[in-house]
Design an enzyme around this catalytic site. Structure first.
Site, PDB file in Angstrom:
ATOM      1  N   ASP A 102       7.208 -33.343  10.529  1.00  0.00           N
ATOM      2  CA  ASP A 102       6.659 -34.284  11.508  1.00  0.00           C
ATOM      3  C   ASP A 102       7.818 -34.936  12.252  1.00  0.00           C
ATOM      4  O   ASP A 102       8.975 -34.871  11.810  1.00  0.00           O
ATOM      5  CB  ASP A 102       5.855 -35.379  10.799  1.00  0.00           C
ATOM      6  CG  ASP A 102       4.546 -34.856  10.232  1.00  0.00           C
ATOM      7  OD1 ASP A 102       4.075 -33.831  10.731  1.00  0.00           O
ATOM      8  OD2 ASP A 102       4.018 -35.476   9.298  1.00  0.00           O
ATOM      9  N   THR A 104       7.446 -38.457  13.908  1.00  0.00           N
ATOM     10  CA  THR A 104       7.421 -39.899  13.758  1.00  0.00           C
ATOM     11  C   THR A 104       7.664 -40.320  12.318  1.00  0.00           C
ATOM     12  O   THR A 104       6.938 -39.917  11.411  1.00  0.00           O
ATOM     13  CB  THR A 104       6.069 -40.469  14.239  1.00  0.00           C
ATOM     14  OG1 THR A 104       5.850 -40.035  15.576  1.00  0.00           O
ATOM     15  CG2 THR A 104       6.063 -41.981  14.186  1.00  0.00           C
ATOM     16  N   ASP A 442       1.510 -36.755   6.607  1.00  0.00           N
ATOM     17  CA  ASP A 442       1.183 -38.117   6.184  1.00  0.00           C
ATOM     18  C   ASP A 442      -0.307 -38.431   6.268  1.00  0.00           C
ATOM     19  O   ASP A 442      -0.787 -39.348   5.630  1.00  0.00           O
ATOM     20  CB  ASP A 442       1.978 -39.154   6.998  1.00  0.00           C
ATOM     21  CG  ASP A 442       1.809 -38.961   8.502  1.00  0.00           C
ATOM     22  OD1 ASP A 442       0.939 -38.161   8.911  1.00  0.00           O
ATOM     23  OD2 ASP A 442       2.537 -39.611   9.269  1.00  0.00           O
TER      24      ASP A 442
END
Length: 640
Positions: A102, A104, A442
């Site tokens: 990912d 972020t 996440d």
């Protein structure tokens, strides 16, 4: 270990047979002795020698070494922010060839700040110091911007400046919303006061954010009567739902397709190329009185039914208030960590929901792609178009195999795109050996990809419980550099096991050959059963402890992954094992056949059944133990 055990069993049986047959022929055929129960002692002795060979051949210490190495690594990895949930994931990570990460919070700090804004036809740039104050904006525009952010966000999102703390404020909740709330504070307005004036109990309806629509909308009642819809989300998606724009002085202007394209080229793309996430804020009024051109009139006697209207009809013909550019800085240590991965033969791919230009800019800053590279940067919809059959719309592995080797960035992706990419890489046969894929996630929707991957990393801070349950390792700091440390520990586990094997197999080869040759040549094993049990119990146990608890070094990241199908015993290791075994055998056999002359002692060969231990064979055992002990130092190196 099982195969070695089978080999040892075969050698032990052959040893017992050779000893029994040879003794029987010598004693009863050539000597002509009559059978007596006393001779059973000899056969028992031969069986004990066979058991000795079997005990020596089986590397009992190997399971202990593997367990110790994994357990030790798992404990140490906690200090490197890796909470290992499945032991085998630790070793698997050492052979990872691909990491799908990912953006972020993993590659970036997840500390978001609004640094640019486009309001009333004016682009405030290049940094946070250039942003306007509330007094610089037309009155109604200031209200729309501040209320549109403060009200249309989760009330659990908050920005707190600790008293007496001159540092950065603490962001609580969704980081994008915290950035927008920080922008309201920068304008000079207290968003908490606006929330007190409009508590969430007064909301008419809320369309919560999801990854498909990439927007959030809230409908609130107006004090003057009617309702106002605020929406925020990905700029290119929100702009397509806008028919009007607040222009110079806050004047409502028509927002044509040509105007939208111009705004994309002059505002959104430059922001994205600076690595900024662009968010648009828009509104729409439903009024019972006379409606302006950007408002919707409804009959005062009948309130609008937003449920029956449907979201697509409510969030349409909006008026764009502003566009903001949110900066999420790349972690300082990430470019160096990605460089280490690339040097270690690991391909890093970024999978993000951000705009393609933002994703490309961040990937360039991280070092995932470089200007002039022939790598692919795709949006989710283009990725799906390229990998699906045009007739059946089914995913085809042959089409996916043309894409994934060059793919480095997947932007505007859905969680299902991440799963498709991970599954496609794992199922591919175009590499010489199957790719070993690690993936980070996440969200709840990331669970299928985390499960499918060889190693799934969940975020310990931002991750949901579902993602953590589906993962193999939890990153307690959500940092990409922790993944690199996991790779290093994984390779160290593999090497620790290989070191112990190199040590153990040298002992096994020497002991088996000595016991077998001794049985054939002198009808006795120079290394007794109790002695070999001592070697197994003391030396192998302590050796596994010593070799399994060595700390990893950065040099582990200077080589390529071994691959899933490569043999555990490499050619170099085999050379080391056979070379050291040959040296030890020369010494042992030299002492066994010529020891009495060298050391001027009585020979231990052809001793009687009840004879006490001899100095001769004791020297052989001591020499064997000392050579084995010093061989442990040699076993620490498996590449030379």
């Amino acid at each position: 270990a099982i195969q070695i055990g089978y080999g040892g069993m075969a050698v032990s049986l052959v040893t017992v047979l050779i000893l029994s047959i040879r003794f029987s022929i010598d004693e009863f055929f050539f000597e002509g002795s009559a059978w007596d129960m006393y001779y059973i002692n000899f056969y028992v002795k031969f069986i004990i020698i066979g058991v000795t060979v079997l005990v020596v051949a089986v590397p009992e210490g190997l399971p202990l070494a593997v367990t110790l190495s994994l357990a030790y690594s798992v404990k140490k990895m906690m200090a490197d922010n890796n909470l290992v949930r499945h032991l085998d994931a630790c070793e698997t990570m050492g052979n990872a060839t691909t990491i799908c990460s990912d953006k972020t919070g993993t590659l970036t700090t997840n500390r978001m700040t609004v640094v640019q804004a486009y309001i009333c036809s004016h682009h405030f740039k290049p940094d946070r110091n250039s942003l306007p104050k509330i007094r610089d904006l037309p009155g109604q525009v200031g209200i729309l911007v501040t209320q549109g952010i403060s009200v249309n966000s989760s009330y659990s999102s908050d920005v707190k400046q600790e008293s007496g703390n001159a540092g950065l404020p603490t962001q609580i909740g969704n980081k994008t919303e915290c950035a927008l709330l920080g922008f309201v504070l920068d304008l000079g307005v207290d968003y908490r006061q606006l929330r007190r004036e409009m508590p969430d109990t007064r909301f008419k309806k809320v369309y919560t954010f999801n990854s498909a629509r990439k927007s959030m909308s809230t409908i609130i009642p107006l004090d003057t009567g009617g309702y106002r819809v605020y929406t925020k989300g990905a700029s290119e998606i929100i702009m397509k739902k806008c028919s009007f724009l607040l222009g110079e002085g806050g004047k409502v202007e028509s927002f044509t397709t040509a105007h939208q394209d111009r705004l994309v080229q002059t505002v959104i793309e430059p922001m994205a190329k600076d690595g900024l996430r662009t968010i648009s804020i828009a509104y729409r009024d439903f009024v019972p009185s006379k409606a302006e051109k950007n408002q919707v009139h409804y009959d005062p006697g009948t309130e609008p039914n937003f449920e029956t209207m449907g979201e697509d009809n409510v969030i349409a013909n909006m008026t764009c208030i502003c566009i903001v550019g949110i900066e999420d800085p790349v972690r300082e240590e990430v470019p160096g960590a990605i460089k280490k991965c690339q040097r270690a033969g690991i391909t890093v791919r970024m999978v993000t929901g951000d705009n393609i230009n933002t994703a490309r800019a961040i990937a360039t800053k991280c070092g995932i792609i470089k200007p002039g590279d022939n790598f692919l940067v795709l949006e989710g919809k283009d990725f799906n178009k390229k990998i699906r059959d045009p007739h059946t719309n089914e995913i085809r592995q042959d089409l996916l195999d043309k894409i994934w080797p060059r793919l480095r960035v997947l932007a505007r992706s859905q969680p299902v795109d991440k799963y498709t990419l991970v599954k496609g890489i794992i199922d591919s046969n175009i590499s010489s050996s199957r790719e070993v894929v690690a993936v980070t996630g996440d969200g709840t929707n990331d669970a299928p990809a985390l499960k499918k991957a060889d190693v799934g990393f969940a975020m310990g801070i931002a991750g949901t419980d579902v993602a953590k349950e589906a993962s193999d390792i939890i990153l307690t700091d959500d940092n990409f550099t922790s993944i690199v440390k996991a790779v290093m520990w994984g390779r160290n586990v593999y090497d620790s096991i290989a070191k112990f094997l190199q040590f153990q197999l040298t002992v096994n080869v020497v002991a088996v050959v000595v016991a077998f040759v001794g049985a054939c040549a002198i009808q006795d094993s120079p290394l007794k059963a109790v002695q070999m049990l001592w070697v197994n119990l003391i030396m192998d146990t302590l050796a596994s402890l010593a070799l399994a608890t060595e700390l990893p070094t950065p040099d582990l990241l200077l080589r390529k992954p071994y691959g899933r199908t490569s043999p555990l015993i490499s050619a170099t290791m085999a050379k080391n094992i056979l070379g050291q075994a040959l040296y030890q055998l020369v010494i042992v056999f030299g002492i066994m056949f010529f020891g009495e002359k060298i050391f001027d002692i009585d020979s231990g060969r052809y001793a009687d059944l009840r004879a006490p231990p001899s100095e001769h064979f004791t020297i052989i055992f001591n020499a064997f133990v000392m050579m084995t002990l010093f061989n442990e130092i040699n076993a620490r190196k498996i590449q030379i």
